[in-house]
Design an enzyme around this catalytic site. Sequence first.
Site, mmCIF file in Angstrom:
data_model
loop_
_atom_site.group_PDB
_atom_site.id
_atom_site.type_symbol
_atom_site.label_atom_id
_atom_site.label_comp_id
_atom_site.label_asym_id
_atom_site.label_seq_id
_atom_site.Cartn_x
_atom_site.Cartn_y
_atom_site.Cartn_z
ATOM 1 N N HIS A 103 18.716 1.679 -1.652
ATOM 2 C CA HIS A 103 17.267 1.819 -1.496
ATOM 3 C C HIS A 103 16.624 0.458 -1.206
ATOM 4 O O HIS A 103 15.821 0.337 -0.280
ATOM 5 C CB HIS A 103 16.673 2.434 -2.761
ATOM 6 C CG HIS A 103 15.190 2.619 -2.695
ATOM 7 N ND1 HIS A 103 14.611 3.647 -1.987
ATOM 8 C CD2 HIS A 103 14.163 1.899 -3.208
ATOM 9 C CE1 HIS A 103 13.290 3.556 -2.082
ATOM 10 N NE2 HIS A 103 12.992 2.500 -2.816
ATOM 11 N N CYS A 155 0.814 -1.216 0.000
ATOM 12 C CA CYS A 155 0.000 0.000 0.000
ATOM 13 C C CYS A 155 0.849 1.268 0.000
ATOM 14 O O CYS A 155 0.364 2.336 -0.279
ATOM 15 C CB CYS A 155 -1.015 0.004 1.139
ATOM 16 S SG CYS A 155 -0.578 -1.015 2.507
#
Lengths: 443, 273
Positions: free
Chosen positions: A102, A53
Amino acid sequence: MAQSLLIVGINHRTAAVEVRERLAFRDDELVAALSRLKLVAPSVSEAALISTCNRVEIIAVAGDAEAAARELIGFLAAERNVTPDLFADAVYRLEGREAARHLFRVGTSLDSMVIGEPQILGQLKDAYVRAAEAATVGIVLHRAFHRAFSAAKKVRERTLIGHGTVSVSSAAINLAKQIFDSFEKKTVLLMGAGEMAETTARQLVRLGVESLLITNRTFERAVTLARALSGTAVPFDNYRPYLKIADVVIGSLTTNRPLLTREDIEGVLHERKYRPMFLIDLGVPRNFHEGLNELDNVYLYNVDDLAAVTDDTREEREREAQKAETIVEGELESFWRWLSGLELVPAIKDIRANIERLREAELQRHRAWLAALPREQRTHIEALSRGIINKILHQILSELRRNNGVVEGIYAADVARRLLGSEMPGEIKPAPARIADDDDAED
Amino acid sequence: MTIWLLPALICYAVASVLFAVDFSTRVQRLTGYAVSALAAGAVCHALDLIARGVQAGNIPVANFTQALSFLAWVTALAGLILIVRLRLAVIGALVAPSVLIALGASEAMAGGSGTLPSALRSIWLPVHVTLAFAGEALFVLAATVSLVYLFQESRLKAHRPMLSGHGTMPSLEKLDRINYRLLGWGFLLLTLAILSGALWAQHTWGRFWSWEPRESWSLITWVLYAALLESRLTVGWRGRRAATLTIVVFAVLVGSFVGVSLLYPGKHGGSFG
């Protein structure tokens, strides 16, 4: 052009929830989508897609990052049936070491909305498993994901990043665990209704409380809630006798004066032989008199107190995040060393040793007639065989070295090793089933 | 002094540091090492006690300093059991340094003969002494657990709980229950110690009780512990009040143990020589 890591995606910092929703993939769509990606993104040699999400990201290996990024953005738009304009401003592109960092930070939940939240690691593992099923991960992404998992594991073990509590209801539950050892013989009294109060009560039921009593000014509501939470409804004008068996009391009523006063609880305490009571005041205005906290073996927390506890956790997690960043940098360094080809040396050694073994074996096989030859000729034959393999090796190794420092080098070394070397020690193979097991063990 | 003393002291010191660091960092990566160090210390300490016992020809409790060392050892042993069986690593940070200090002090003050007068050499000696020290060790641990309780309680009352850490603080309920059990078992052992002492006295001197200081103080602490247990069962003095009283009564016990030993060197305290 040199191959390297590339990440294209959007997350909770760059895109609004409406945009993230439009781009999100369901878990069961991933394998098919990745198979299509192979067709529409020819510049991409490896890829995995993570969709939660809070983020939609494609982690890829590509030579021409520019072209690959274009293809990947086009792929996302086509797959989700939106125009690229929808997320053009939100999309970020990370390359090389930044992309690896990342990925590692995502896995350790340093990039999450709530730092330290535990779900992301499982989601990342799912993404990896799906990509392995779609056969879009190769040697670079295998290694990158495994490094990310191991960084996450280290961070979990060595820092408190996943500890404490970040919501009011979980703060209440954690406090209850600090007061009570087990909930088996405990009784919870829920007064009123409200989202936080219900969540808290539900979690207490899950911990195994013996009984949940629910009272409300409207008896009907108490009954409805009691049915939903498998509790017992108690009429509002008759809840007081139950206080003496209530170990946890959750107040969530709208009232103009405190429902429970010092005198009420003092009497109750005596009857329950001073067994501890945990009073959770979620009501506005306050349901319980502030002075109750001063009574022995009574612990009163209101919404503000609980919120303060979650603030402490956030602060602590920020501090722990610093330690986590250091761990991530360490893992990144070792991954990058590998990716930069410094680990070609073992591959070269391995290939050389293996070919040398073959040569020795061959000479050994012919030792009978070799032994019959004069010493000088034997030496010549030895030298000849050595000369041949050196020529072959030279060509292979110089090709490997030429590519040293770029991903091609790693692919080439992998191929060369598979063709000419012995089985790579500790080689990473896609093993979806095992990964899933790890996941269970950690949660 | 035997060759085992120094290793025992070193192990206890290492355990103290490890438990303290483990508690303050809260990631619990050192607990296993800390427990091992404490266990190693207890083993060396046991060898030290055995060596002394063999030298003297009796259980090494002939004088105050030996008795202190013996008590420290029983405490370390009982503490280890608590830490491992009940997952109560947090008390290690208190138990390990206490044992270290007790053993160190016992060695610093060492003196006097380690040999008992022949009148006291009897099968009753190890029975009586072991019961008494096992009981006292449990009281030491009860006081330790009570300290942890008060710490935890004050944080919860002040709305500053310690929620994070891989081994978060034990719950109040657990600490209170352990305190109660320790007191119960300690009281039982103390009772048996007094009874065995009386029987032994009867056997040796022909009288059960002679009101010498150690006997009197044992009786006083016995009454205090009985009252402590009783207050929990009848009026429900549990939690903070019980923890505070446990510490107060323990202070009386320590005072009488040290005071009697140093001030009244009779059959019990001081040197027998």
